[in-house]
Design a protein around this motif. Sequence first.
Motif, PDB file in Angstrom:
ATOM      1  N   LEU A  77       0.762  -1.187  -0.147  1.00 61.09           N
ATOM      2  CA  LEU A  77       0.020  -0.038  -0.082  1.00 61.09           C
ATOM      3  C   LEU A  77       0.812   1.180   0.173  1.00 61.09           C
ATOM      4  CD1 LEU A  77      -3.002  -0.463   2.485  1.00 61.09           C
ATOM      5  CD2 LEU A  77      -3.195  -0.120  -0.042  1.00 61.09           C
ATOM      6  N   ALA A  78       1.767   1.304   0.846  1.00 62.27           N
ATOM      7  CA  ALA A  78       2.591   2.247   1.009  1.00 62.27           C
ATOM      8  C   ALA A  78       3.463   2.881  -0.422  1.00 62.27           C
ATOM      9  CB  ALA A  78       3.590   2.249   1.874  1.00 62.27           C
ATOM     10  N   LEU A  79       4.061   1.551  -1.082  1.00 63.77           N
ATOM     11  CA  LEU A  79       4.707   1.821  -2.444  1.00 63.77           C
ATOM     12  C   LEU A  79       3.487   2.323  -3.505  1.00 63.77           C
ATOM     13  CD1 LEU A  79       6.671  -1.456  -2.775  1.00 63.77           C
ATOM     14  CD2 LEU A  79       7.467   0.911  -2.076  1.00 63.77           C
ATOM     15  N   TRP A  80       2.376   1.889  -3.517  1.00 62.47           N
ATOM     16  CA  TRP A  80       1.509   2.405  -4.381  1.00 62.47           C
ATOM     17  C   TRP A  80       1.140   4.158  -4.038  1.00 62.47           C
ATOM     18  CZ3 TRP A  80       0.125   1.480  -9.054  1.00 62.47           C
ATOM     19  CH2 TRP A  80       0.213   0.162  -9.589  1.00 62.47           C
ATOM     20  N   ALA A  81       0.933   4.139  -2.761  1.00 58.06           N
ATOM     21  CA  ALA A  81       0.840   5.742  -2.276  1.00 58.06           C
ATOM     22  C   ALA A  81       1.933   6.427  -2.705  1.00 58.06           C
ATOM     23  CB  ALA A  81       0.648   5.767  -0.671  1.00 58.06           C
ATOM     24  N   ALA A  82       3.100   6.105  -2.478  1.00 57.01           N
ATOM     25  CA  ALA A  82       4.426   6.778  -3.089  1.00 57.01           C
ATOM     26  C   ALA A  82       4.364   7.012  -4.299  1.00 57.01           C
ATOM     27  CB  ALA A  82       5.587   6.134  -2.418  1.00 57.01           C
ATOM     28  N   ALA A  83       4.077   5.818  -5.034  1.00 54.49           N
ATOM     29  CA  ALA A  83       4.067   6.407  -6.554  1.00 54.49           C
ATOM     30  C   ALA A  83       3.067   7.270  -6.994  1.00 54.49           C
ATOM     31  CB  ALA A  83       3.863   4.805  -7.194  1.00 54.49           C
ATOM     32  N   PHE A  84       1.894   7.037  -6.337  1.00 54.45           N
ATOM     33  CA  PHE A  84       0.847   8.288  -6.819  1.00 54.45           C
ATOM     34  C   PHE A  84       1.121   9.544  -6.411  1.00 54.45           C
ATOM     35  CE2 PHE A  84      -2.637  10.800  -5.037  1.00 54.45           C
ATOM     36  CZ  PHE A  84      -3.247  11.169  -6.326  1.00 54.45           C
ATOM     37  N   GLY A  85       2.047   9.829  -5.242  1.00 50.95           N
ATOM     38  CA  GLY A  85       2.607  10.947  -4.885  1.00 50.95           C
ATOM     39  C   GLY A  85       3.621  11.534  -6.095  1.00 50.95           C
ATOM     40  N   LEU A  86       4.511  10.708  -6.421  1.00 56.53           N
ATOM     41  CA  LEU A  86       5.528  11.018  -7.382  1.00 56.53           C
ATOM     42  C   LEU A  86       4.758  11.285  -8.915  1.00 56.53           C
ATOM     43  CD1 LEU A  86       8.162   8.363  -6.886  1.00 56.53           C
ATOM     44  CD2 LEU A  86       8.152  10.779  -6.271  1.00 56.53           C
ATOM     45  N   VAL A  87       3.634  10.466  -9.190  1.00 55.75           N
ATOM     46  CA  VAL A  87       2.948  10.793 -10.253  1.00 55.75           C
ATOM     47  C   VAL A  87       2.422  12.377 -10.299  1.00 55.75           C
ATOM     48  CG1 VAL A  87       1.141  10.148 -11.979  1.00 55.75           C
ATOM     49  CG2 VAL A  87       2.869   8.329 -11.266  1.00 55.75           C
ATOM     50  N   LEU A  88       1.648  12.376  -9.366  1.00 52.68           N
ATOM     51  CA  LEU A  88       0.954  13.635  -9.093  1.00 52.68           C
ATOM     52  C   LEU A  88       1.928  14.913  -9.015  1.00 52.68           C
ATOM     53  CD1 LEU A  88      -1.617  15.232  -8.507  1.00 52.68           C
ATOM     54  CD2 LEU A  88      -1.101  15.159  -6.125  1.00 52.68           C
ATOM     55  N   ALA A  89       2.909  14.858  -8.565  1.00 48.64           N
ATOM     56  CA  ALA A  89       4.122  15.917  -8.422  1.00 48.64           C
ATOM     57  C   ALA A  89       4.519  16.107 -10.026  1.00 48.64           C
ATOM     58  CB  ALA A  89       5.171  15.540  -7.280  1.00 48.64           C
ATOM     59  N   LYS A  90       4.785  14.901 -10.672  1.00 46.01           N
ATOM     60  CA  LYS A  90       5.150  15.036 -11.897  1.00 46.01           C
ATOM     61  C   LYS A  90       4.138  15.678 -13.045  1.00 46.01           C
ATOM     62  CE  LYS A  90       8.397  14.449 -15.348  1.00 46.01           C
ATOM     63  NZ  LYS A  90       9.465  15.111 -15.286  1.00 46.01           N
ATOM     64  N   MET A  91       2.899  15.280 -12.779  1.00 42.57           N
ATOM     65  CA  MET A  91       1.920  15.802 -13.645  1.00 42.57           C
ATOM     66  C   MET A  91       1.861  17.241 -13.268  1.00 42.57           C
ATOM     67  SD  MET A  91      -2.461  15.011 -13.589  1.00 42.57           S
ATOM     68  CE  MET A  91      -2.463  16.292 -12.033  1.00 42.57           C
ATOM     69  N   LEU A  92       1.780  17.770 -12.291  1.00 43.03           N
ATOM     70  CA  LEU A  92       1.719  19.384 -11.927  1.00 43.03           C
ATOM     71  C   LEU A  92       2.940  19.788 -12.495  1.00 43.03           C
ATOM     72  CD1 LEU A  92       0.594  19.230  -8.125  1.00 43.03           C
ATOM     73  CD2 LEU A  92      -0.625  19.942 -10.165  1.00 43.03           C
ATOM     74  N   ALA A  93       4.088  19.408 -12.641  1.00 44.46           N
ATOM     75  CA  ALA A  93       5.414  20.046 -12.884  1.00 44.46           C
ATOM     76  C   ALA A  93       4.982  20.160 -14.546  1.00 44.46           C
ATOM     77  CB  ALA A  93       6.647  19.242 -12.805  1.00 44.46           C
ATOM     78  N   VAL A  94       4.653  18.922 -15.248  1.00 44.01           N
ATOM     79  CA  VAL A  94       4.556  19.077 -16.506  1.00 44.01           C
ATOM     80  C   VAL A  94       3.362  20.000 -16.888  1.00 44.01           C
ATOM     81  CG1 VAL A  94       3.768  17.662 -18.733  1.00 44.01           C
ATOM     82  CG2 VAL A  94       5.495  16.650 -16.983  1.00 44.01           C
ATOM     83  N   ALA A  95       2.400  19.781 -16.173  1.00 44.27           N
ATOM     84  CA  ALA A  95       1.261  21.027 -16.669  1.00 44.27           C
ATOM     85  C   ALA A  95       1.571  22.416 -16.425  1.00 44.27           C
ATOM     86  CB  ALA A  95       0.009  20.772 -15.746  1.00 44.27           C
ATOM     87  N   VAL A  96       2.427  22.661 -15.322  1.00 44.47           N
ATOM     88  CA  VAL A  96       2.937  24.185 -15.298  1.00 44.47           C
ATOM     89  C   VAL A  96       3.782  24.245 -16.554  1.00 44.47           C
ATOM     90  CG1 VAL A  96       4.294  25.603 -13.715  1.00 44.47           C
ATOM     91  CG2 VAL A  96       2.465  24.294 -12.687  1.00 44.47           C
ATOM     92  N   GLY A  97       4.722  23.642 -16.805  1.00 50.79           N
ATOM     93  CA  GLY A  97       5.573  23.866 -17.742  1.00 50.79           C
ATOM     94  C   GLY A  97       4.659  24.096 -19.194  1.00 50.79           C
ATOM     95  N   SER A  98       3.729  23.244 -19.286  1.00 52.87           N
ATOM     96  CA  SER A  98       3.145  23.615 -20.554  1.00 52.87           C
ATOM     97  C   SER A  98       2.254  24.881 -20.435  1.00 52.87           C
ATOM     98  CB  SER A  98       1.887  22.503 -20.831  1.00 52.87           C
ATOM     99  OG  SER A  98       1.259  22.639 -21.835  1.00 52.87           O
ATOM    100  N   LEU A  99       1.899  25.054 -19.262  1.00 54.75           N
ATOM    101  CA  LEU A  99       0.928  26.320 -19.297  1.00 54.75           C
ATOM    102  C   LEU A  99       1.998  27.565 -19.414  1.00 54.75           C
ATOM    103  CD1 LEU A  99      -1.620  25.709 -16.451  1.00 54.75           C
ATOM    104  CD2 LEU A  99      -2.010  26.109 -18.736  1.00 54.75           C
ATOM    105  N   MET A 100       3.409  27.496 -18.963  1.00 53.57           N
ATOM    106  CA  MET A 100       4.209  28.442 -19.216  1.00 53.57           C
ATOM    107  C   MET A 100       4.673  28.876 -20.700  1.00 53.57           C
ATOM    108  SD  MET A 100       4.828  29.925 -16.235  1.00 53.57           S
ATOM    109  CE  MET A 100       4.666  29.235 -14.386  1.00 53.57           C
ATOM    110  N   ARG A 101       4.488  27.777 -21.279  1.00 55.04           N
ATOM    111  CA  ARG A 101       4.972  27.747 -22.781  1.00 55.04           C
ATOM    112  C   ARG A 101       4.061  28.480 -23.525  1.00 55.04           C
ATOM    113  NH1 ARG A 101       7.297  22.625 -25.470  1.00 55.04           N
ATOM    114  NH2 ARG A 101       7.229  23.979 -27.202  1.00 55.04           N
ATOM    115  N   ARG A 102       2.606  27.941 -23.043  1.00 53.28           N
ATOM    116  CA  ARG A 102       1.422  28.659 -23.873  1.00 53.28           C
ATOM    117  C   ARG A 102       0.791  29.999 -23.363  1.00 53.28           C
ATOM    118  NH1 ARG A 102      -2.395  23.745 -25.090  1.00 53.28           N
ATOM    119  NH2 ARG A 102      -1.906  23.275 -22.981  1.00 53.28           N
ATOM    120  N   LYS A 103       1.244  30.135 -21.981  1.00 50.53           N
ATOM    121  CA  LYS A 103       0.795  31.302 -21.197  1.00 50.53           C
ATOM    122  C   LYS A 103      -0.637  31.552 -21.369  1.00 50.53           C
ATOM    123  CE  LYS A 103       4.759  34.533 -22.510  1.00 50.53           C
ATOM    124  NZ  LYS A 103       5.114  35.644 -22.956  1.00 50.53           N
TER     125      LYS A 103
END
Length: 426
Positions: free
Chosen positions: A17-43
């Motif tokens: 359970l802890a491994l899946w929870a940690a994986a979700f946290g990493l994926v969520l952080a990566k998704m936010l970083a990618v989304a912010v980068g995309s928004l920065m490029r397109r303003k």
Amino acid sequence: GVGAGVASGGVGRALLLALWAAAFGLVLAKMLAVAVGSLMRRKRTRGETVLALFGAVLGLSGVLMGQLMPLVERYGGYFLGARWTPPGAYAYGLAYGLRSEGGGAYISALATLAAYTLAFAYVTYRVARRTALGVEGGGGGKAKRTTRSPEGPREAGRAEGRYAGWQLPFVSAQFSALFEKELRYAMRNAQLRVIALMAVALTVVIRMAPGRSARVGWTQLTPYAEGAGTVTAMLYVFMLVSPLSTNLFGFDGAGMRALVLAPLDRRRLLVAKNAAVTAVTTALVAASVAAGGVVFRDLSGQTLLFVALSFIIFAALFPLGGNWLSTSFPKRVEFGKRMNRSGLAGFLLIPFFLLLLVPPALSVLAAHFARSLTVKYVILAAFAALSVGLYLALIAPQGRALERRELEILEAVTGRGGEENSQIMG
């Protein structure tokens, strides 16, 4: 029950359970970083607002949980519906899934975490691929801009050049134009929209300090301190909006050249900018005071009078400090960092914050020793009149100081060199 489950071999299931929870946290952080980068490029400011609100809600939830733990412990049964969220599934799996008879709960929690993790990973991949290949899906080409036809008479008039702008009563057209421009820039500010949420939520959280649960507050020290908590929360709202008031020229950017070349009284320019920031602050203060009154039910006539007089003091003195910091330490505002200021300006706000607390504190202290509410409000009214008079006396010298510093401010907010700016002005 949890201990018995762990002792009988539940350690492996808990680690899974802890491994899946940690994986979700990493994926969520990566998704936010990618989304912010995309928004920065397109303003895209709307997407930036959604992400900022999402982060603010996550941050505030952690703060609020510390204050709401007694309610959670009392009404925990009502929160079982949260088991279908990632943190709720993890907590539900640890609490019920590790028991010997909790196989169904464990599988449900594990499946929920796995589903969220895989779904967010897919969304992250799609956003990253779309950003890398371009919005149109082509080989790195830029997105094609499409023009939308104006909708409504106001937009049509603006497109044809017939939009005249606001005309406020009792003020000049120049003041109205500057006031409108500042408010429209503020309304397009994604961070300010998040602050509108935080101004209400955080002021309530601050007033829900642990000391209040023990019935220890300002009114326990002296009955003449009624409304002190609301006034402190109001000053906190001023501090939240201070990146606007202490960096007034950041939004102007290249438009600062038009302000420098405009035959406009600099005193009027500063007053218009101060009025726009004060209008935004007034709305946030009203919302936070109303929310505090609904939650704590402590709004009375005396409290409102205390808040109103203190607001006049803050609204008159804060722009003076903001004008000086904006003129002395300007900073260029970039997309995604629309409410930023120089580090020295932020540091100097600390003694200014303590200075603004002096008038309310002195009025309460004088009323306590005089045993009279009249003394409290007379002193506050005197400070309010003095603050307004001080603003009227100092705004003209600040305008002249702005005129002397315009080239340096232009260089700071546009990123151009001093010689180039001098050639443009020449």
